[in-house]
Design a protein around this motif. Structure first.
Motif, short mmCIF file in Angstrom:
data_model
loop_
_atom_site.label_atom_id
_atom_site.label_comp_id
_atom_site.label_asym_id
_atom_site.label_seq_id
_atom_site.Cartn_x
_atom_site.Cartn_y
_atom_site.Cartn_z
N HIS A 141 32.26 38.86 42.89
CA HIS A 141 33.71 38.73 42.71
C HIS A 141 34.28 40.13 42.64
CE1 HIS A 141 37.66 37.78 41.04
NE2 HIS A 141 37.46 36.53 41.46
N GLU A 142 35.32 40.39 43.39
CA GLU A 142 35.83 41.75 43.56
C GLU A 142 36.37 42.36 42.26
OE1 GLU A 142 40.23 40.33 45.22
OE2 GLU A 142 38.82 41.35 46.55
N SER A 143 36.63 41.55 41.24
CA SER A 143 37.17 42.08 39.99
C SER A 143 36.20 43.01 39.27
CB SER A 143 37.56 40.93 39.06
OG SER A 143 36.43 40.14 38.72
N TRP A 144 34.92 42.94 39.63
CA TRP A 144 33.91 43.76 38.95
C TRP A 144 33.91 45.21 39.39
CZ3 TRP A 144 31.16 42.18 34.81
CH2 TRP A 144 31.00 40.81 34.59
N PHE A 145 34.48 45.52 40.51
CA PHE A 145 34.32 46.86 41.08
C PHE A 145 35.34 47.84 40.51
CE2 PHE A 145 32.85 43.88 44.50
CZ PHE A 145 31.49 44.08 44.26
N ASP A 146 35.29 47.99 39.19
CA ASP A 146 36.17 48.89 38.46
C ASP A 146 35.35 50.01 37.83
OD1 ASP A 146 38.47 47.47 39.05
OD2 ASP A 146 38.48 46.35 37.16
N ASP A 147 36.02 51.11 37.52
CA ASP A 147 35.31 52.28 37.00
C ASP A 147 34.58 52.00 35.70
OD1 ASP A 147 36.11 53.80 39.15
OD2 ASP A 147 37.78 54.77 38.10
#
Length: 236
Positions: A141-147
């Protein structure tokens, strides 16, 4: 950088006559595979972890430098969804896979596509993992790709699994001293593999594990591994 390129799974009868000799017995598949490639990703452990004796038998059929990457149980990733109640399943997984010894590669935790970012849950889960193993996490899920997620992985030397499928592609972020890629499209051509070879070479990883989807075609399975190795050797 040391490169370990192989396929996700190896026990496919449809490979006989193309990759495996047509008359090779099922018992001979792993030994033959290990004579061609240095690593394999075991996916059926997602459904059921083999008994310790089975794992010992696998280890006995391959060279000492061969590695098995193990996909973690769905009980951890899909049922408990990384919550604290997965601790017993994590302990069982680590205890059983330890019998592979030096042939144990990374353990992959593949999250379900509907599991969105939960940083506190991720940090709690990472706290369950002893530091003497290698782990990769595949977010879908794209929401995980955070700093902040990437920083949490870096703090534990856990690799962000760089996964590519026909309908989803993870960004390339180095969160560990080593890399883990799952290139699961079916149509990799020479140009695409050359780009991936350059991408991997640009990372500061000590070693990298790369697995192609098992379906055998022009752009996947063992032919894709061979073609990627060629692209790696010819990279500029």
């Amino acid at each position: 950088m040391t490169l370990f390129a192989g396929t996700s799974g190896y026990a496919f009868k449809e490979w006989k006559g193309a990759f495996y000799p047509a008359d090779l017995t099922d018992d001979g598949l792993l030994g033959y595979y290990a004579g061609r490639f240095p690593t394999v990703e075991i996916n059926n452990t997602f459904y059921r972890l083999p008994k310790e004796q089975v794992l010992r038998d696998w280890a006995a059929q391959v060279p000492e430098q061969f590695t098995f990457s193990i996909k973690a149980s769905q009980r951890i990733t899909h049922h408990a969804r990384l919550k604290p109640e997965c601790a017993d399943a994590v302990d069982f997984l680590l205890r059983n896979t330890a019998v592979l010894g030096s042939r144990l590669g990374p353990i992959l935790f593949q999250l379900p596509p509907n599991l969105k970012k939960d940083l506190a849950r991720l940090r709690g889960f990472l706290g369950l993992l002893p530091g003497d193993r290698r782990y990769a996490i595949e977010f879908r899920h794209e929401s995980w790709f955070d700093d902040d997620v990437l920083d949490a992985l870096r703090a534990r030397d856990v690799a962000l699994c760089v996964a590519e499928q026909n309908d989803f592609k993870c960004p390339v972020h180095a969160t560990a001293s080593w890399g883990y890629l799952r290139l699961h499209r079916l149509d990799y051509d020479a140009g695409a593999l050359a780009e991936w070879a350059k991408c991997v070479a640009a990372q500061q990883w000590s070693d990298t594990y790369i697995y192609f989807k098992h379906d055998e075609g022009v752009g996947s399975g063992p032919p894709a591994v061979d073609a990627f190795n060629q692209a790696w050797a010819q990279r500029a």
